[in-house]
Write a protein that holds these residues in place. Structure first.
Motif, PDB file in Angstrom:
ATOM      1  N   VAL A   9       0.829  -1.205   0.000  1.00  0.00           N
ATOM      2  CA  VAL A   9       0.000   0.000   0.000  1.00  0.00           C
ATOM      3  C   VAL A   9       0.865   1.257   0.000  1.00  0.00           C
ATOM      4  O   VAL A   9       0.574   2.234  -0.688  1.00  0.00           O
ATOM      5  CB  VAL A   9      -0.943   0.006   1.221  1.00  0.00           C
ATOM      6  N   ALA A  10       1.949   1.238   0.763  1.00  0.00           N
ATOM      7  CA  ALA A  10       2.787   2.438   0.888  1.00  0.00           C
ATOM      8  C   ALA A  10       3.514   2.763  -0.407  1.00  0.00           C
ATOM      9  O   ALA A  10       3.716   3.934  -0.741  1.00  0.00           O
ATOM     10  CB  ALA A  10       3.791   2.250   2.017  1.00  0.00           C
ATOM     11  N   GLY A  11       3.941   1.744  -1.151  1.00  0.00           N
ATOM     12  CA  GLY A  11       4.706   1.978  -2.367  1.00  0.00           C
ATOM     13  C   GLY A  11       6.201   2.019  -2.088  1.00  0.00           C
ATOM     14  O   GLY A  11       6.651   2.170  -0.949  1.00  0.00           O
ATOM     15  N   LEU A  12       6.975   1.911  -3.160  1.00  0.00           N
ATOM     16  CA  LEU A  12       8.425   1.784  -3.023  1.00  0.00           C
ATOM     17  C   LEU A  12       9.075   3.062  -2.501  1.00  0.00           C
ATOM     18  O   LEU A  12       9.949   3.011  -1.626  1.00  0.00           O
ATOM     19  CB  LEU A  12       9.040   1.389  -4.370  1.00  0.00           C
ATOM     20  N   GLU A  13       8.673   4.232  -3.006  1.00  0.00           N
ATOM     21  CA  GLU A  13       9.332   5.471  -2.601  1.00  0.00           C
ATOM     22  C   GLU A  13       9.107   5.773  -1.123  1.00  0.00           C
ATOM     23  O   GLU A  13      10.038   6.152  -0.401  1.00  0.00           O
ATOM     24  CB  GLU A  13       8.853   6.634  -3.472  1.00  0.00           C
ATOM     25  N   THR A  14       7.862   5.620  -0.667  1.00  0.00           N
ATOM     26  CA  THR A  14       7.586   5.852   0.752  1.00  0.00           C
ATOM     27  C   THR A  14       8.339   4.850   1.616  1.00  0.00           C
ATOM     28  O   THR A  14       8.877   5.192   2.676  1.00  0.00           O
ATOM     29  CB  THR A  14       6.078   5.758   1.028  1.00  0.00           C
ATOM     30  N   THR A  15       8.396   3.601   1.164  1.00  0.00           N
ATOM     31  CA  THR A  15       9.127   2.578   1.916  1.00  0.00           C
ATOM     32  C   THR A  15      10.603   2.937   2.016  1.00  0.00           C
ATOM     33  O   THR A  15      11.224   2.810   3.079  1.00  0.00           O
ATOM     34  CB  THR A  15       8.954   1.207   1.252  1.00  0.00           C
ATOM     35  N   ARG A  16      11.179   3.395   0.912  1.00  0.00           N
ATOM     36  CA  ARG A  16      12.587   3.803   0.940  1.00  0.00           C
ATOM     37  C   ARG A  16      12.806   4.950   1.919  1.00  0.00           C
ATOM     38  O   ARG A  16      13.786   4.970   2.667  1.00  0.00           O
ATOM     39  CB  ARG A  16      13.022   4.225  -0.463  1.00  0.00           C
ATOM     40  N   GLN A  17      11.891   5.906   1.907  1.00  0.00           N
ATOM     41  CA  GLN A  17      12.050   7.056   2.795  1.00  0.00           C
ATOM     42  C   GLN A  17      11.958   6.630   4.257  1.00  0.00           C
ATOM     43  O   GLN A  17      12.745   7.077   5.102  1.00  0.00           O
ATOM     44  CB  GLN A  17      10.983   8.103   2.488  1.00  0.00           C
ATOM     45  N   ILE A  18      11.000   5.756   4.561  1.00  0.00           N
ATOM     46  CA  ILE A  18      10.841   5.295   5.942  1.00  0.00           C
ATOM     47  C   ILE A  18      12.047   4.464   6.369  1.00  0.00           C
ATOM     48  O   ILE A  18      12.550   4.607   7.490  1.00  0.00           O
ATOM     49  CB  ILE A  18       9.529   4.500   6.083  1.00  0.00           C
TER      50      ILE A  18
END
Length: 358
Positions: A9-18
């Motif tokens: 749900v979050a997606g790759l970019e948000t996951t990378r940022q987190i």
């Protein structure tokens, strides 16, 4: 605290940022973890590479559940206190802000308890009567003078806290176009500094980062000028910090520390740190009843030897210090100043030695 994120749900970019945020703010031993899970098989290989990049000897644990979680089992994660909302855009530092909100008593160092951190907040400090204030504009008078004399293009503030000294310097720095770097080991205080002074609307030349004064992540002469206030007594191996301060500044730096000529009862010499350890937990005014605190006092001879190796630094010694005298500890206060700046003020320094500005 345990964080959970639905990567699908979050997606790759948000996951990378987190993940980047998690690796920056948290360390092994913090009692934190990050668990990444999926509801389908997309992105698993990409996220696995992100997780592998986070792994290191001191990194906090990250768990990757590669097998998709069936819909009827999602409740195992969506009932967790640390579930991250996948629909909200994340700013750098948000993960630590969530941690502080949900775990207000968790601190990475003993002096990071909430009552103490409030004392270090310049906004709070300005609301108390003048005689009780910790921070005053006069404390940066020598820095302002050095800026006018040396015309630096960059400045580093070791032990910057939440930006108290920067709050007094910011107008001058903006006027002169000087790049500012704040550095501190306290995650709580750095997060507050970022909230106050490192926003999308703030000067892009201003940065606050986590870091250790003994191992500065900068090349030689990365900054023209540097300063620290009340930092070195709290740094294990203060001579290592002084070496790094000298290495990374071109014109010199302002700092001060307390040294001791010989062993005194009640002091323990730490060979690795090249300093005597003094437990001041019972007398340090903000720590009483909260935690222990140690001051590190290097040998006077070692400090003098260091000063002789650094040509652009001048040391000025002061033979008394009331705090240590009250404990029966005889110390020498040593102040470091940029040589070019000091030479033109030598006649005035007798007074400054006994009323040091930093």
């Amino acid at each position: 605290m345990d964080f959970y994120l639905n990567v699908t749900v979050a997606g790759l970019e948000t996951t990378r940022q987190i993940c980047s945020d998690y690796g920056y703010w948290f360390r092994r031993g913090d009692e934190t973890s990050l668990t990444l899970f999926f509801t389908d098989r997309a992105l698993v290989s990409e996220v696995r590479r992100v997780v592998d990049d986070l792994k290191g000897p001191g990194s906090a644990p990250v768990h990757l559940i590669a097998d998709p979680v069936p819909f009827h089992e999602l409740h195992r994660f969506y009932r967790k206190k640390g579930l991250l909302n996948e629909w909200i855009p994340y700013r750098p530092g948000d993960l630590f802000r969530i941690h502080r909100l949900l775990e207000p008593n968790a601190g990475n160092q003993s002096y990071e308890t909430q009552p103490v951190s409030i004392q270090f907040d310049v906004r709070y400090d300005q609301t108390v009567p003048e005689k009780r204030r910790v921070y005053r504009r006069e404390q940066i008078a020598a820095i302002l003078d050095a800026i006018d004399h040396l015309h630096p293009t960059s400045l580093i503030d070791w032990g910057c806290g939440c930006g108290a000294n920067y709050s007094f310097l910011k107008d001058k720095l903006a006027q002169e176009g000087i790049r500012y770097q704040g550095l501190d080991t306290s995650r709580f205080l750095i997060s507050k500094a970022k909230d106050l002074y490192e926003t999308p609307e703030s000067d892009p030349r201003v940065r606050f980062d986590l870091g250790d004064a003994r191992r500065l992540p900068y090349p030689d002469h990365a900054f023209d000028l540097g300063f620290s206030e009340s930092l070195l007594p709290l740094v294990p191996n203060p001579l290592a910090a002084l070496t790094e301060m000298a290495r990374t500044t071109l014109f010199g730096f302002f700092s001060s520390l307390y040294t001791i000529a010989s062993h005194q009862p009640g002091l323990v010499y730490l060979q690795k740190e090249r300093a005597y350890a003094l437990d001041v937990g019972a007398t340090w005014k903000y720590r009483k009843g909260v935690s222990e605190q140690v001051f590190y006092l290097p040998k006077t001879a070692d400090v003098r030897a260091f000063a002789r190796k650094v040509p652009h630094i001048v040391t000025v010694e002061n033979k008394r210090h009331q705090f240590f005298d009250a404990l029966g500890i005889r110390t020498v206060s040593v102040f470091f100043y940029p040589k070019r700046w000091f030479d033109q003020r030598r006649a005035r320094f007798t007074l400054w030695n006994y009323q040091p500005l930093m």
